[in-house]
Design an enzyme around this catalytic site. Sequence first.
Site, mmCIF file in Angstrom:
data_model
loop_
_atom_site.group_PDB
_atom_site.id
_atom_site.type_symbol
_atom_site.label_atom_id
_atom_site.label_comp_id
_atom_site.label_asym_id
_atom_site.label_seq_id
_atom_site.Cartn_x
_atom_site.Cartn_y
_atom_site.Cartn_z
ATOM 1 N N ASP A 1 0.773 -0.727 -0.465
ATOM 2 C CA ASP A 1 -0.041 -0.027 -0.239
ATOM 3 C C ASP A 1 0.977 1.252 -0.004
ATOM 4 O O ASP A 1 1.848 1.823 1.192
ATOM 5 C CB ASP A 1 -0.758 -0.006 0.750
ATOM 6 C CG ASP A 1 -1.672 1.432 1.341
ATOM 7 O OD1 ASP A 1 -1.583 2.701 0.672
ATOM 8 O OD2 ASP A 1 -2.502 0.996 2.703
ATOM 9 N N ILE A 2 0.555 1.816 -1.108
ATOM 10 C CA ILE A 2 1.825 3.009 -1.444
ATOM 11 C C ILE A 2 1.964 4.051 -0.066
ATOM 12 O O ILE A 2 2.795 5.079 0.359
ATOM 13 C CB ILE A 2 1.654 4.029 -2.540
ATOM 14 C CG1 ILE A 2 3.052 4.600 -2.700
ATOM 15 C CG2 ILE A 2 0.264 4.241 -2.051
ATOM 16 C CD1 ILE A 2 2.808 4.536 -4.561
ATOM 17 N N ASN B 1 -7.437 13.113 -11.111
ATOM 18 C CA ASN B 1 -7.853 13.058 -11.908
ATOM 19 C C ASN B 1 -6.649 14.798 -12.266
ATOM 20 O O ASN B 1 -6.496 15.576 -11.657
ATOM 21 C CB ASN B 1 -8.976 12.971 -11.555
ATOM 22 C CG ASN B 1 -9.383 13.892 -10.428
ATOM 23 O OD1 ASN B 1 -9.680 15.275 -10.638
ATOM 24 N ND2 ASN B 1 -10.413 12.696 -10.053
ATOM 25 N N GLY C 1 -9.902 4.783 -5.715
ATOM 26 C CA GLY C 1 -8.307 3.908 -5.763
ATOM 27 C C GLY C 1 -7.794 4.645 -4.767
ATOM 28 O O GLY C 1 -7.228 4.798 -3.887
ATOM 29 N N ASP D 1 -5.545 7.602 -5.052
ATOM 30 C CA ASP D 1 -6.000 8.531 -5.033
ATOM 31 C C ASP D 1 -6.531 9.123 -3.811
ATOM 32 O O ASP D 1 -6.359 9.732 -2.370
ATOM 33 C CB ASP D 1 -6.534 9.028 -5.958
ATOM 34 C CG ASP D 1 -6.443 11.000 -5.893
ATOM 35 O OD1 ASP D 1 -6.236 11.445 -5.179
ATOM 36 O OD2 ASP D 1 -7.692 11.614 -6.511
ATOM 37 N N GLY E 1 -6.058 1.379 -13.210
ATOM 38 C CA GLY E 1 -6.976 1.209 -12.308
ATOM 39 C C GLY E 1 -8.282 1.601 -12.729
ATOM 40 O O GLY E 1 -9.207 1.319 -13.996
HETATM 41 N N1 AR6 Z 1 -1.288 1.319 -3.318
HETATM 42 C C1 AR6 Z 1 -0.901 1.331 -4.428
HETATM 43 N N2 AR6 Z 1 -1.793 0.821 -5.064
HETATM 44 C C2 AR6 Z 1 -3.001 1.463 -5.198
HETATM 45 C C3 AR6 Z 1 -3.669 1.679 -3.952
HETATM 46 C C4 AR6 Z 1 -2.462 1.575 -2.986
HETATM 47 N N3 AR6 Z 1 -3.005 2.075 -1.452
HETATM 48 N N4 AR6 Z 1 -4.895 1.664 -4.146
HETATM 49 C C5 AR6 Z 1 -5.560 0.860 -5.463
HETATM 50 N N5 AR6 Z 1 -3.492 0.817 -5.904
HETATM 51 P P1 AR6 Z 1 -6.506 4.216 -10.131
HETATM 52 P P2 AR6 Z 1 -6.314 5.609 -11.777
HETATM 53 C C6 AR6 Z 1 -3.199 1.255 -7.500
HETATM 54 O O1 AR6 Z 1 -8.082 3.481 -10.217
HETATM 55 O O2 AR6 Z 1 -6.378 4.177 -13.399
HETATM 56 C C7 AR6 Z 1 -9.361 8.024 -8.983
HETATM 57 O O3 AR6 Z 1 -11.001 8.252 -8.756
HETATM 58 C C8 AR6 Z 1 -4.599 0.227 -8.660
HETATM 59 O O4 AR6 Z 1 -4.807 -0.773 -8.013
HETATM 60 O O5 AR6 Z 1 -6.155 4.649 -8.532
HETATM 61 O O6 AR6 Z 1 -4.884 6.338 -12.432
HETATM 62 C C9 AR6 Z 1 -8.614 9.398 -9.156
HETATM 63 O O7 AR6 Z 1 -9.300 10.960 -8.861
HETATM 64 C C10 AR6 Z 1 -4.234 0.753 -9.601
HETATM 65 O O8 AR6 Z 1 -3.173 -0.852 -10.080
HETATM 66 O O9 AR6 Z 1 -5.962 5.487 -10.917
HETATM 67 C C11 AR6 Z 1 -8.995 9.453 -10.760
HETATM 68 O O10 AR6 Z 1 -10.042 9.830 -11.101
HETATM 69 C C12 AR6 Z 1 -3.595 1.885 -9.638
HETATM 70 O O11 AR6 Z 1 -3.431 2.084 -8.162
HETATM 71 C C13 AR6 Z 1 -8.747 7.573 -11.205
HETATM 72 O O12 AR6 Z 1 -8.976 7.483 -9.750
HETATM 73 C C14 AR6 Z 1 -4.101 3.005 -10.243
HETATM 74 O O13 AR6 Z 1 -5.717 2.918 -10.135
HETATM 75 C C15 AR6 Z 1 -7.003 7.823 -11.572
HETATM 76 O O14 AR6 Z 1 -7.781 6.314 -12.225
#
Ligand code: AR6
Length: 171
Positions: free
Chosen positions: A11-12, A25, A33, A35, A120
């Site tokens: 978990d980052i 975003n 996610g 964020d 994600g």
């Molecule tokens: N630690 C590390 N990686 C993570 C964590 C965490 N705690 N949580 C999720 N991931 P996403 P995107 C991974 O959807 O595709 C948001 O609503 C996840 O499994 O977070 O760039 C923003 O506000 C995936 O591999 O980001 C934007 O609207 C990766 O992080 C939108 O989502 C990215 O997934 C951005 O979408």
Amino acid sequence: MPTLLQALHADITTLQVDAIVNAANPSLLGGGGVDGAIHQAAGPELLSACQKLGGCRTGDAKLTKGFNLPARYIILAVGPVWHGGTRNEPALLAGCYRRSIELVEGLELHTLAFPGISTGSYGYPVEQAAEVAVNTVRDALSQTSCIEKVYFCCFSSYDLQVYRRLLDGPQ
Ligand code: AR6
């Protein structure tokens, strides 16, 4: 001393590094996610700081302090939404990684962790995104002197395998 790239499953928000990157975003005002997890862990001061940044273009990144996180800084990078690769997605994704490295190098920081930006809810296939991430970071690091370690922080064991294959393969 060569810079080390390492994939890890974590978990980052828990990483004790100089900077973690958020997959944000264009509003920079939070979301789900990674964020959502970063806003939750950093606390409400992060949102206040983001409100002063005036948003961010896709492919670019901005920086705040880390607030309640173990990391000292947060880089808010805005990845592209995946449209099948027809809308300049690889170049925009590469921009996120390059700008993040520039910001970290500008502050003379040493350690940095990236999530899988865009892989994600933005739907970028992880194999293709990881290739852009690793190639762009390798390339950008050849122009830097302060950065000692870059982590690719994977949230699933599948993603970890994808990154490990790329990092262990021919360079
Ligand atoms: N630690 C590390 N990686 C993570 C964590 C965490 N705690 N949580 C999720 N991931 P996403 P995107 C991974 O959807 O595709 C948001 O609503 C996840 O499994 O977070 O760039 C923003 O506000 C995936 O591999 O980001 C934007 O609207 C990766 O992080 C939108 O989502 C990215 O997934 C951005 O979408």
